[in-house]
Design a protein around this motif. Structure first.
Motif, short mmCIF file in Angstrom:
data_model
loop_
_atom_site.label_atom_id
_atom_site.label_comp_id
_atom_site.label_asym_id
_atom_site.label_seq_id
_atom_site.Cartn_x
_atom_site.Cartn_y
_atom_site.Cartn_z
N ASP A 58 15.27 121.92 29.45
CA ASP A 58 16.75 121.21 29.63
C ASP A 58 17.59 120.48 29.22
O ASP A 58 17.95 119.92 29.45
CB ASP A 58 16.05 121.08 30.73
CG ASP A 58 17.07 122.03 32.27
OD1 ASP A 58 17.90 121.78 32.04
OD2 ASP A 58 16.67 121.21 33.66
N GLU A 59 18.55 121.93 28.47
CA GLU A 59 19.56 121.12 28.62
C GLU A 59 20.71 120.26 29.20
O GLU A 59 21.24 119.26 29.20
CB GLU A 59 20.89 121.98 27.38
CG GLU A 59 21.79 122.13 26.58
CD GLU A 59 22.71 123.64 26.14
OE1 GLU A 59 23.73 123.10 25.45
OE2 GLU A 59 22.11 124.25 26.05
N LYS A 60 20.44 121.58 30.18
CA LYS A 60 21.11 120.40 31.37
C LYS A 60 21.21 118.87 31.94
O LYS A 60 21.42 117.72 31.91
CB LYS A 60 20.93 120.28 32.62
CG LYS A 60 21.90 120.10 34.19
CD LYS A 60 21.80 120.51 35.07
CE LYS A 60 22.36 120.00 36.51
NZ LYS A 60 22.50 121.00 37.50
N THR A 61 19.63 118.83 31.50
CA THR A 61 19.13 116.69 31.81
C THR A 61 18.79 116.20 30.47
O THR A 61 19.71 115.55 30.69
CB THR A 61 17.63 116.89 31.61
OG1 THR A 61 16.81 117.79 30.30
CG2 THR A 61 16.81 118.19 32.95
N LEU A 62 19.01 116.95 29.82
CA LEU A 62 20.08 116.23 27.99
C LEU A 62 21.22 115.77 27.90
O LEU A 62 21.91 115.24 28.08
CB LEU A 62 19.70 116.40 26.81
CG LEU A 62 17.94 116.90 26.26
CD1 LEU A 62 17.95 118.43 25.17
CD2 LEU A 62 18.01 115.78 25.57
N LYS A 63 21.93 116.45 28.72
CA LYS A 63 23.58 116.22 29.04
C LYS A 63 24.13 114.96 29.41
O LYS A 63 24.64 114.09 29.82
CB LYS A 63 24.20 117.47 29.07
CG LYS A 63 24.71 118.72 27.97
CD LYS A 63 25.55 119.66 28.47
CE LYS A 63 25.64 121.17 27.58
NZ LYS A 63 25.97 122.06 28.02
N GLN A 64 22.78 114.88 30.56
CA GLN A 64 22.84 113.79 31.96
C GLN A 64 22.54 113.09 30.89
O GLN A 64 23.23 112.17 31.81
CB GLN A 64 21.91 114.82 33.23
CG GLN A 64 22.84 115.46 33.63
CD GLN A 64 21.45 116.13 34.78
OE1 GLN A 64 20.69 116.06 34.75
NE2 GLN A 64 22.19 116.79 35.96
N ALA A 65 21.46 112.58 30.40
CA ALA A 65 21.45 111.18 30.18
C ALA A 65 22.26 111.16 29.04
O ALA A 65 22.40 109.95 29.11
CB ALA A 65 20.59 112.09 29.58
#
Length: 277
Positions: A58-65
């Motif tokens: 899930d690319e979104k969770t990586l960007k958020q981190a």
């Protein structure tokens, strides 16, 4: 760069990722421990680790981190892209969707991690990106063909990426462990059990039984994850690390066998090791 580094680790809830996070925290680095199973990282949190939920599919969770890390620390010195798992079963018996899921974690999960951190690292003009590959990135294994396939694809991807980023001052390093005694065995056995129920599994009944016995014995008698963690520690303190590090004498020997004697010799070794009754 500061001696106390800001480090992002994926797959930190178990195995190599957990051992590396623990060691780097003991060395007083700032470690962001990420995984889906945040409940498994409570001890790392007690040691000072900063725990974040990340699903590398899930690319979104990586960007958020990454946004959280940059917002708090203003930099990312090291990324250890470590998430991965092993899908087992003869090629004919493994559901293609399960094989795709493995590639989504082992290959594209690393790509998503890199894509999330690269803008910041380019801006900084420095950094280490360390990737967990495997001996399986060099030689394949019977009754487990999709795991080596994912790691060999990873090897090719990272080699190309390393050349692309040379001018940015970023060090890109692959680690190639031999088998490590970790919970890696759990999803491996789960996927093997599923594959054993396929229509074509009866044709591989003896091979699957031999693999299960030999693989279990091999994992439980293998090197400890802390050995890999110590190599990560050495890499991040090295200005010009090597492009890749083999972990374990068997990994080094098998690479030599393949280079000097070719696939026929590797085939004989791997068949005997995994399919011998």
């Amino acid at each position: 760069m500061q001696n106390r580094k800001v480090i992002l680790i994926t797959g930190a809830s178990s195995g190599i990722g957990y051992a590396t996070a623990k060691l780097l925290l003991e060395e007083k680095h700032i470690v962001y421990c990420t995984a889906r199973r945040v409940d498994k990282m409570q001890e790392l949190q007690k040691l000072g680790g900063k725990v974040l939920y990340v699903d590398v599919t899930d690319e979104k969770t990586l960007k958020q981190a990454v946004q959280i890390i940059i917002g708090t620390e203003n930099r990312i010195d090291v990324v250890f892209a470590n998430s991965g798992y092993g899908c087992t079963g003869a090629l004919e018996t493994v559901d293609i969707e399960d094989a795709k899921a493995e590639f989504d974690v082992n290959l594209f999960g690393v790509a998503r991690t890199i894509k999330a951190v690269m803008p910041q690292m380019r801006k900084q003009g420095y950094g280490h990106i360390i990737v967990t590959s495997s001996l399986a990135g060099i030689v394949s294994t019977p009754i487990m063909p999709y795991y080596p396939a994912s790691k060999q694809a990873l090897e090719g991807m990272i080699d190309g990426f390393r050349m692309e980023t040379e001018k940015f001052g970023i060090k890109v390093v692959k680690i190639q462990p031999y088998f490590v005694d970790t919970s890696f065995i759990i999803p491996a056995m789960q996927t093997l059990s599923k594959a054993a129920t396929s229509e074509s599994a009866t044709a591989y009944k003896e091979q699957i039984a031999a693999f299960k016995k030999n693989f279990t014995k091999l994992i439980t008698s293998s090197q400890q994850a802390v050995k890999v963690a110590k190599i990560v520690s050495r890499i991040i303190s090295t200005k010009n690390p090597k492009r890749q590090y083999s972990v374990g004498i068997r990994c080094t020997l098998l690479k030599i066998v393949k280079r000097t004697l070719g696939n026929w010799a590797v085939d004989k070794i791997m068949i005997k090791r995994f399919l011998d009754k």
